[in-house]
Design a protein around this motif. Sequence first.
Motif, PDB file in Angstrom:
ATOM      1  N   ARG A 266       0.840  -1.203   0.000  1.00 35.84           N
ATOM      2  CA  ARG A 266       0.000   0.000   0.000  1.00 35.84           C
ATOM      3  C   ARG A 266       0.879   1.259   0.000  1.00 35.84           C
ATOM      4  O   ARG A 266       0.592   2.224  -0.699  1.00 35.84           O
ATOM      5  CB  ARG A 266      -0.898  -0.037   1.246  1.00 35.84           C
ATOM      6  N   GLN A 267       1.963   1.220   0.775  1.00 32.37           N
ATOM      7  CA  GLN A 267       2.885   2.358   0.797  1.00 32.37           C
ATOM      8  C   GLN A 267       3.511   2.554  -0.583  1.00 32.37           C
ATOM      9  O   GLN A 267       3.622   3.670  -1.076  1.00 32.37           O
ATOM     10  CB  GLN A 267       4.004   2.129   1.837  1.00 32.37           C
TER      11      GLN A 267
ATOM     12  N   SER B 143       2.310   1.640  -3.506  1.00 29.55           N
ATOM     13  CA  SER B 143       1.343   2.056  -4.535  1.00 29.55           C
ATOM     14  C   SER B 143       1.037   3.548  -4.447  1.00 29.55           C
ATOM     15  O   SER B 143       0.676   4.170  -5.439  1.00 29.55           O
ATOM     16  CB  SER B 143       0.062   1.235  -4.445  1.00 29.55           C
ATOM     17  N   LYS B 144       1.216   4.131  -3.254  1.00 33.86           N
ATOM     18  CA  LYS B 144       0.996   5.582  -3.123  1.00 33.86           C
ATOM     19  C   LYS B 144       1.998   6.356  -3.973  1.00 33.86           C
ATOM     20  O   LYS B 144       1.775   7.497  -4.330  1.00 33.86           O
ATOM     21  CB  LYS B 144       1.154   6.005  -1.647  1.00 33.86           C
ATOM     22  N   GLU B 145       3.153   5.717  -4.266  1.00 29.12           N
ATOM     23  CA  GLU B 145       4.183   6.369  -5.087  1.00 29.12           C
ATOM     24  C   GLU B 145       4.270   5.707  -6.458  1.00 29.12           C
ATOM     25  O   GLU B 145       5.303   5.795  -7.124  1.00 29.12           O
ATOM     26  CB  GLU B 145       5.535   6.266  -4.370  1.00 29.12           C
TER      27      GLU B 145
END
Lengths: 147, 114
Positions: B70-71, B73-75
């Motif tokens: 999830r971290q 995919s934020k970038e």
Amino acid sequence: MATPQKVVVEVPAESEFVAVIRLAVSGVAARMGFTLEDIEDIKVAVSEACTNVVQHAYPVGPRGVVKVESIIHQDTLEIVVSDSGSGFDTHHIVSPKMQPDAPDHGVFGLGLGLTFIRSLMDGSEVASQPGEGTVVRMHKRVPVQPS
Amino acid sequence: MVIEFSVSVDSNGLLPVVRVVGEIDVYTCPKLHKVLTELMGESSSSVVLDLQEVHYIDSTGLGTIAHSARQLSKENRHMHVVTARPQVKKIFEISGLTSKNIRLFEEESHACAE
């Protein structure tokens, strides 16, 4: 009918002992004639119940124990995972799929664990009351051997 | 038999590869979480998580991997998980995580080429 044999293992509710439970229960399952795939499923299911105890049952004060009973019926392995910890209201269990944006702390909690127990075993039930501990029962039938 | 748990990082290829050996459970997943978090801070690319030597994983391991994915995919980065073990694949599939931002590969070379 003869009383079913029972293997009882009790360990401190600490994360390093969950692997010990897995070893013990997989040994019982192997002896009963489960397939390797079934044994892997049972290991995950029993670990999920024990992990829940480790993470949630004793939030304050001295850490208690987790007790795992493997009850050997003629054609079924029944596993009972119990603690005497804080317990919870079972109405508050939610599926992780119902919480796509669950708190971002890297732990799914009992929701996903219960999904695994339900998916990998033939039956399960959770009994808990706040302040009165939790009992998770699950069972899996031994596959019929070809004659 | 319990195989000793280990996590190592190989940064020599196109994508960094995190290789895990042993069982990923409530006891070992903090070690994996630490390595993934450090790597994601140091690197700006997608991450390959090689689980070929992992024969056991449960919801705590999946939670750690999902958190990192999830971290990433934020970038607009991705998590490529490598495993050919049916039991490990089954756990990912039951969780529904593979439909989100985690892709499963059976070979590390394929995961690194994406």
